[in-house]
Design a protein around this motif. Sequence first.
Motif, mmCIF file in Angstrom:
data_model
loop_
_atom_site.group_PDB
_atom_site.id
_atom_site.type_symbol
_atom_site.label_atom_id
_atom_site.label_comp_id
_atom_site.label_asym_id
_atom_site.label_seq_id
_atom_site.Cartn_x
_atom_site.Cartn_y
_atom_site.Cartn_z
ATOM 1 N N GLU A 357 2.017 9.487 -17.860
ATOM 2 C CA GLU A 357 3.448 9.411 -17.519
ATOM 3 C C GLU A 357 3.828 10.468 -16.501
ATOM 4 O O GLU A 357 4.725 10.265 -15.681
ATOM 5 N N ASN A 358 3.152 11.632 -16.563
ATOM 6 C CA ASN A 358 3.486 12.717 -15.626
ATOM 7 C C ASN A 358 3.117 12.374 -14.177
ATOM 8 O O ASN A 358 3.546 13.039 -13.256
ATOM 9 N N PHE A 359 2.316 11.302 -13.985
ATOM 10 C CA PHE A 359 1.959 10.888 -12.619
ATOM 11 C C PHE A 359 2.790 9.680 -12.156
ATOM 12 O O PHE A 359 2.669 9.249 -11.015
ATOM 13 N N ALA A 360 3.607 9.131 -13.060
ATOM 14 C CA ALA A 360 4.241 7.838 -12.788
ATOM 15 C C ALA A 360 5.115 7.853 -11.525
ATOM 16 O O ALA A 360 5.192 6.856 -10.815
ATOM 17 N N HIS A 361 5.758 8.990 -11.224
ATOM 18 C CA HIS A 361 6.678 9.020 -10.081
ATOM 19 C C HIS A 361 5.972 9.356 -8.771
ATOM 20 O O HIS A 361 6.625 9.459 -7.730
ATOM 21 N N CYS A 362 4.661 9.546 -8.826
ATOM 22 C CA CYS A 362 3.958 10.035 -7.621
ATOM 23 C C CYS A 362 3.262 8.913 -6.861
ATOM 24 O O CYS A 362 2.700 7.999 -7.454
ATOM 25 N N GLN A 363 3.272 9.024 -5.550
ATOM 26 C CA GLN A 363 2.450 8.151 -4.716
ATOM 27 C C GLN A 363 1.027 8.708 -4.745
ATOM 28 O O GLN A 363 0.829 9.931 -4.749
ATOM 29 N N VAL A 364 0.048 7.796 -4.788
ATOM 30 C CA VAL A 364 -1.351 8.240 -4.898
ATOM 31 C C VAL A 364 -2.124 7.829 -3.648
ATOM 32 O O VAL A 364 -2.161 6.654 -3.280
ATOM 33 N N LEU A 365 -2.725 8.812 -3.009
ATOM 34 C CA LEU A 365 -3.629 8.548 -1.896
ATOM 35 C C LEU A 365 -5.059 8.784 -2.400
ATOM 36 O O LEU A 365 -5.361 9.867 -2.904
ATOM 37 N N ALA A 366 -5.912 7.770 -2.305
ATOM 38 C CA ALA A 366 -7.309 7.935 -2.723
ATOM 39 C C ALA A 366 -8.148 8.320 -1.520
ATOM 40 O O ALA A 366 -8.042 7.689 -0.465
ATOM 41 N N ILE A 367 -8.968 9.352 -1.686
ATOM 42 C CA ILE A 367 -9.996 9.655 -0.681
ATOM 43 C C ILE A 367 -11.322 9.392 -1.377
ATOM 44 O O ILE A 367 -11.716 10.114 -2.300
ATOM 45 N N THR A 368 -11.964 8.312 -0.999
ATOM 46 C CA THR A 368 -13.127 7.857 -1.752
ATOM 47 C C THR A 368 -14.183 7.280 -0.827
ATOM 48 O O THR A 368 -13.873 6.817 0.278
ATOM 49 N N ASN A 369 -15.413 7.283 -1.336
ATOM 50 C CA ASN A 369 -16.511 6.696 -0.572
ATOM 51 C C ASN A 369 -16.675 5.222 -0.898
ATOM 52 O O ASN A 369 -17.557 4.572 -0.363
ATOM 53 N N ASN A 370 -15.847 4.716 -1.819
ATOM 54 C CA ASN A 370 -16.004 3.334 -2.253
ATOM 55 C C ASN A 370 -14.677 2.566 -2.156
ATOM 56 O O ASN A 370 -13.860 2.602 -3.072
ATOM 57 N N PRO A 371 -14.489 1.866 -1.033
ATOM 58 C CA PRO A 371 -13.214 1.187 -0.827
ATOM 59 C C PRO A 371 -12.992 -0.005 -1.770
ATOM 60 O O PRO A 371 -11.905 -0.559 -1.807
ATOM 61 N N HIS A 372 -14.035 -0.399 -2.523
ATOM 62 C CA HIS A 372 -13.889 -1.517 -3.473
ATOM 63 C C HIS A 372 -13.725 -1.023 -4.903
ATOM 64 O O HIS A 372 -13.815 -1.800 -5.841
ATOM 65 N N SER A 373 -13.521 0.261 -5.070
ATOM 66 C CA SER A 373 -13.544 0.840 -6.417
ATOM 67 C C SER A 373 -12.233 0.633 -7.156
ATOM 68 O O SER A 373 -11.208 0.266 -6.574
ATOM 69 N N SER A 374 -12.255 0.929 -8.459
ATOM 70 C CA SER A 374 -11.048 0.850 -9.287
ATOM 71 C C SER A 374 -9.981 1.794 -8.737
ATOM 72 O O SER A 374 -8.792 1.462 -8.712
ATOM 73 N N LEU A 375 -10.415 2.987 -8.289
ATOM 74 C CA LEU A 375 -9.441 3.945 -7.752
ATOM 75 C C LEU A 375 -8.789 3.392 -6.484
ATOM 76 O O LEU A 375 -7.575 3.505 -6.308
ATOM 77 N N ALA A 376 -9.602 2.786 -5.617
ATOM 78 C CA ALA A 376 -9.044 2.235 -4.370
ATOM 79 C C ALA A 376 -7.999 1.171 -4.690
ATOM 80 O O ALA A 376 -6.969 1.074 -4.020
ATOM 81 N N ARG A 377 -8.245 0.384 -5.735
ATOM 82 C CA ARG A 377 -7.269 -0.662 -6.094
ATOM 83 C C ARG A 377 -6.016 -0.055 -6.721
ATOM 84 O O ARG A 377 -4.924 -0.553 -6.541
ATOM 85 N N ARG A 378 -6.177 1.046 -7.433
ATOM 86 C CA ARG A 378 -5.048 1.658 -8.130
ATOM 87 C C ARG A 378 -4.136 2.436 -7.166
ATOM 88 O O ARG A 378 -2.930 2.544 -7.368
ATOM 89 N N ALA A 379 -4.703 2.989 -6.094
ATOM 90 C CA ALA A 379 -3.962 3.905 -5.225
ATOM 91 C C ALA A 379 -2.954 3.162 -4.348
ATOM 92 O O ALA A 379 -3.091 1.971 -4.090
ATOM 93 N N ASN A 380 -1.951 3.887 -3.876
ATOM 94 C CA ASN A 380 -0.979 3.308 -2.945
ATOM 95 C C ASN A 380 -1.545 3.234 -1.537
ATOM 96 O O ASN A 380 -1.099 2.433 -0.716
#
Length: 601
Positions: A357-380
């Motif tokens: 919940e403490n992250f709910a109001h934040c925009q998320v930028l992922a810096i990742t080596n895997n553009p197909h990853s779960s994080l890439a899908r979750r990030a803004n």
Amino acid sequence: MCGIVACRTTDSAPEYLCEALEALEYRGYDSVGIAVQTVGGGALRLRSVHRVAELVERMADLPPRDLTGAGIGHTRWATHGGVSERNAHPHTDCTGSVHVVHNGIIENCEELRTTLVSAGHLFSSDVDSEVIAHLVEDELVRGVDLAAALGHTIELCEGSGAIVVMDSHSGRIVGASRHAPLVVAASPNGTFLASDISAFGPRVASFQVLRDGDVVELAVPVRWTGTNTDWPVAVAHTWAGTELDLHGYPDHMAKEIDEQPELAGRILDRVGADATNGALWRSLELPDFDRVAIVGCGTSLNAGGIVAAAFRRFGIMPAETVIASEAADAVLGPRTLVIAMSQSGETADILHALDGENFAHCQVLAITNNPHSSLARRANAIVECSAGHEIGVAATKTFVAQVLTGVAVAISALHELGRVNRSNTQSILDDLRRMPDLLAQSLTVAKDIVPPLAAELADSLGVIFLGRGAGVVYAAEGALKLKELTYRWAQHYPAGELKHGPLALVEEGTPVVIVDSGGARIAGNIAEVAARGARLITIGGAGSTIPALGRSLLAPVDNGFQPCGPLECVIPMQVLARELALVLGRDVDKPRNLAKSVTVE
Ligand code: G6P
């Protein structure tokens, strides 16, 4: 971490499964197993606490069997239950026809197991995953279809995970996942499921990522059921081809260390100019922000430390790093940009942190080596660090890629927000552009000087790493590499903290590695440890034990702070960890107990 593969193919299932498991070896594992349907509707199950290669040898020694093209396989990274053949996947139900592979943790496993045991189910392993086989068995006994049985079962299991089930009577194979990676693909020769796309090799042109609620069956065409009303879009799969090829290197880590100077050049060609004119930040279409929180684990967290420092130094912007597994307590003020740093993009601690919940109001930028990853899908928004596939479990080139990409993002955003002196951005870029040469020089020096030093440390119990300012995070990364690779203790400290306690550790011959990024204070700290007889290894300019910090000491930008700090000092520390590990007979690509894609919390 656990890897799942499955196929229904017109080719040989064992051959595909073993090849695919080898492609997933880089994730890290301690046991392996496959189950392949036999023509009579049974299954051949083979499990091992050794490497995939050993499984292949054992297969070759078996008398020929009539096998179909349906099979599932798994590399296990132990969580519940020790490393043994009986705990290796696939697991089966009481009838021996339901075979299950699972990646994740079932949080209510004890409760489920107790209920199943009191209902008469017989368990043959200590692992949580086995409950899935018995739950599916119950559903099938009730006449429920296999796909629906898996859908119900995943609902009963709390926690996150990916599951693939094979019914050896029918040869049907179904898969589902919750908050865990699982991908499906088809080729003219069959249909395939896997934890990540490297398992598909060159066979497929595209793949689909399962979402929570999807249940997929390997059929022609792939059959989708579950609670979602549409299908996930297909993503093109471009096969890099030679990722597993060592190109004459003795191990992947050696190859990946060597790739760093050239990789740095490629990254700067790609993002450098866009960093100084703000285009990189604008392309992300994220809102303005007043503060930054960088979330990550392990090496990625260290890379985040350098990027946070760039935000602070160049933009006077509050920027902190947050350990993902401890993020529940983080207080993120309004207009905080969250940067999630992860080479794999699958690290469960990070994905869980972002759900808080403490992250709910934040925009998320992922810096990742895997553009197909779960994080890439979750990030803004995402920025790829484009390091290429990293096979060595201990991160090396992805660290350098994350630092350079992250710093480029920082400079670009600060430029756009008007928080960095615009005349300074060009000198920052010039400084960044020196990095490939500095890394190359450092590599040459490291390869020459470090191997004999490493041999001298063979009997040392552990090593202290020190730095000041930007050097502290690099000292942390050096200590992490040494621990991961050699299994010796290694501890880093800000050099100024030494006198407040850790100096008690230093005695005659204690190895102390110091990132000497210059200045009177660090010289004083070096003198303090030298006076107590430490075995000093300084990484700095001319006159240092490892004179690897070349021009970055001579031409500092903005009050002595380089955009990446003394990035080139990381190479001697990577080489030191690898060389000492080799002296000690360790497997440098697959250190014990560690995993590359950590999908459990
Ligand atoms: C594991 C690996 C580390 C890595 C960390 C974070 O612990 O062994 O090398 O730094 O995970 O992984 P990520 O994929 O999120 O960068």
